[in-house]
Enzyme design. Sequence first.
Site, short mmCIF file in Angstrom:
data_model
loop_
_atom_site.label_atom_id
_atom_site.label_comp_id
_atom_site.label_asym_id
_atom_site.label_seq_id
_atom_site.Cartn_x
_atom_site.Cartn_y
_atom_site.Cartn_z
N CYS A 82 34.41 42.88 35.41
CA CYS A 82 35.43 42.01 34.83
C CYS A 82 34.99 41.50 33.44
CB CYS A 82 35.79 40.87 35.78
SG CYS A 82 37.36 40.07 35.36
N HIS A 191 37.70 44.36 40.04
CA HIS A 191 36.66 43.82 40.91
C HIS A 191 36.42 44.76 42.08
CE1 HIS A 191 36.30 39.72 39.19
NE2 HIS A 191 37.55 39.93 38.82
N GLU A 193 34.22 44.45 44.30
CA GLU A 193 33.87 43.63 45.46
C GLU A 193 35.10 43.05 46.14
OE1 GLU A 193 34.18 40.56 42.21
OE2 GLU A 193 33.68 42.68 42.38
#
Length: 211
Positions: A82, A191, A193
């Site tokens: 990001c 992202h 994750e």
Amino acid sequence: MSRNVTVLDYGSGNIRSAVRALEHVGANVTLSSKSADVLNADGLLVPGVGAFAAVMQGLKEVDALRLIGRRIAGGRPVMGICVGLQVLFDEGVEHGVRTPGMGEWPGVVERLDAEVVPHMGWNTVEPPAGSELFAGIEDERFYFVHSYGVQKWDFDVTQPAMRAPQVTWSEHGSRFIAAVENGPLTATQFHPEKSGDAGAALLENWLKTLG
């Protein structure tokens, strides 16, 4: 063989989710900003949320710009997420304020040219042929949360032996850079994750490149 990854601890908001995601795919994870942990890990993950200027300031406060630069110069893998991608470019422009970035890649981080900002949610990406990062997940969707991005790429390869970085694009109003693979330096605007199975597969792909 499990890889040792340091997640850079400099106050970014998505650190814990990044740690959990890496542990989920089998990495040995250390959350730290200590010089030895940053320099000696097989891979360094640099998360980032919020404003470009605030992330740059946070990195400076833990001497991360020097440490990241040493890793890159030594060919040691680094991955940004990001705003961790954005700060690798020349500069960021937010609310008319220009903040110098790390300058690893040419480009300016600017407000997305879109009717709805922030760009929040799942989106497809357009990886280049031969991408290691997106191997097997070329057609998957990933989770984005951002209002700014790099919308132009102008990288001149000056030496015939140099390999041009591989750039992955996405689109929200206009096209913007979703990821870059450049030797030891890798970064994603989205992202991983927060991107479910596709994000986990991408992190696994990155771990495979750590040697």
